[in-house]
Design a protein around this motif. Sequence first.
Motif, short mmCIF file in Angstrom:
data_model
loop_
_atom_site.label_atom_id
_atom_site.label_comp_id
_atom_site.label_asym_id
_atom_site.label_seq_id
_atom_site.Cartn_x
_atom_site.Cartn_y
_atom_site.Cartn_z
N UNK A 140 0.84 -1.20 0.00
CA UNK A 140 0.00 0.00 0.00
C UNK A 140 0.87 1.24 0.00
N UNK A 141 0.68 2.09 -1.03
CA UNK A 141 1.59 3.22 -1.26
C UNK A 141 0.83 4.54 -1.28
N UNK A 142 1.39 5.54 -0.59
CA UNK A 142 0.83 6.89 -0.56
C UNK A 142 1.80 7.84 -1.25
N UNK A 143 1.29 8.61 -2.21
CA UNK A 143 2.09 9.63 -2.90
C UNK A 143 1.83 10.97 -2.23
N UNK A 144 2.90 11.65 -1.82
CA UNK A 144 2.79 12.98 -1.21
C UNK A 144 3.59 13.95 -2.08
N UNK A 145 2.89 14.72 -2.90
CA UNK A 145 3.53 15.58 -3.91
C UNK A 145 2.60 16.76 -4.22
N UNK A 146 3.13 17.99 -4.10
CA UNK A 146 2.28 19.17 -4.31
C UNK A 146 2.19 19.60 -5.77
N UNK A 147 3.09 19.10 -6.62
CA UNK A 147 3.03 19.41 -8.05
C UNK A 147 2.11 18.41 -8.74
N UNK A 148 0.95 18.85 -9.26
CA UNK A 148 -0.02 17.92 -9.86
C UNK A 148 0.56 17.08 -10.99
N UNK A 149 1.43 17.67 -11.81
CA UNK A 149 1.99 16.93 -12.94
C UNK A 149 2.94 15.83 -12.46
N UNK A 150 3.75 16.14 -11.46
CA UNK A 150 4.67 15.14 -10.93
C UNK A 150 3.90 14.05 -10.20
N UNK A 151 2.87 14.45 -9.45
CA UNK A 151 2.04 13.47 -8.74
C UNK A 151 1.39 12.50 -9.72
N UNK A 152 0.88 13.02 -10.83
CA UNK A 152 0.25 12.17 -11.84
C UNK A 152 1.27 11.23 -12.47
N UNK A 153 2.47 11.74 -12.72
CA UNK A 153 3.54 10.91 -13.29
C UNK A 153 3.91 9.78 -12.33
N UNK A 154 4.03 10.12 -11.04
CA UNK A 154 4.36 9.09 -10.05
C UNK A 154 3.28 8.02 -9.99
N UNK A 155 2.02 8.43 -10.07
CA UNK A 155 0.92 7.48 -10.05
C UNK A 155 0.95 6.56 -11.26
N UNK A 156 1.22 7.14 -12.43
CA UNK A 156 1.28 6.34 -13.66
C UNK A 156 2.44 5.35 -13.60
N UNK A 157 3.58 5.79 -13.13
CA UNK A 157 4.72 4.90 -12.99
C UNK A 157 4.39 3.76 -12.02
N UNK A 158 3.78 4.11 -10.89
CA UNK A 158 3.48 3.12 -9.86
C UNK A 158 2.54 2.04 -10.39
N UNK A 159 1.56 2.45 -11.19
CA UNK A 159 0.58 1.50 -11.72
C UNK A 159 1.20 0.47 -12.67
N UNK A 160 2.37 0.78 -13.21
CA UNK A 160 3.03 -0.13 -14.14
C UNK A 160 3.77 -1.26 -13.42
N UNK A 161 4.01 -1.09 -12.13
CA UNK A 161 4.85 -2.03 -11.39
C UNK A 161 3.97 -2.94 -10.55
N UNK A 162 4.05 -4.21 -10.80
CA UNK A 162 3.20 -5.17 -10.10
C UNK A 162 3.59 -5.27 -8.63
N UNK A 163 2.57 -5.44 -7.80
CA UNK A 163 2.81 -5.62 -6.38
C UNK A 163 2.55 -4.39 -5.54
N UNK A 164 2.25 -3.26 -6.19
CA UNK A 164 2.01 -2.02 -5.48
C UNK A 164 0.57 -1.55 -5.69
N UNK A 165 -0.03 -1.00 -4.64
CA UNK A 165 -1.38 -0.46 -4.71
C UNK A 165 -1.37 0.99 -4.25
N UNK A 166 -1.81 1.89 -5.11
CA UNK A 166 -1.90 3.30 -4.75
C UNK A 166 -3.11 3.49 -3.83
#
Length: 238
Positions: A3-29
Amino acid sequence: MIKTLVVEDDPMVAELNKQYLEKIEGFQLTNAVSSAEDAIEFLEQNRVDLLLLDVYMPGINGIDLLRQIRQQNKDIDVILITAASQIDQIQNSLRLGIIDYLIKPFEYERFCEALNQYKNSRSTFLQKDKISQQELDILLQRTKEPPISHKSTKVLPKGLTRNTLKTIQQSILSYAPAHFSTSEIAESTNVSRVSVRKYLKFLKEINYLEEHLVYGVGRPIYQYRLNEHNQSVLSPYL
């Protein structure tokens, strides 16, 4: 699932981190928040295994949030993802127990490497009561080296890299002493099966792995197992 929490105030970077995370098996945003205050509120109500944490944010900054998490003895691992590259800040972060530090801008491969190394290390700690010194050195991303005057680093075959080799080795150690297949290593490391096959072939050739052909329904499958009596043979390549 981690279970992963993204803490990022830049919306573009936060979205990029979420997209990257979704590609890697074993992690849940579990959530993505834009401030440390929102993260604190979320952590009070929800279980989180891993924090992908920015440093520079309005209000409480990421380092202060990390310090608060440590003071509260929360069982949360933290990867810092930030533009901050000052040595003193990196040292402070390491003292506070971060597991990796990604400096913006970074490539997906570096992000993937950080999360896969964390996943493999976490898996090893959860599955085993005890590990060897060599396994621990690998999990801490350290390798034993002889004195500099006697150092001898061997060259990997063309197309293989040390970082990917370390990632695959960590995955192999998480299976030890059981057998595993190319597909299982590819799935756990997010490296293509074609690439994994090349690394396993190399590891078998240097006698780091034992190879067995398993017959069943359909095509036979190659299974591998760590050669526990010959682990040191890989050290010169790392």
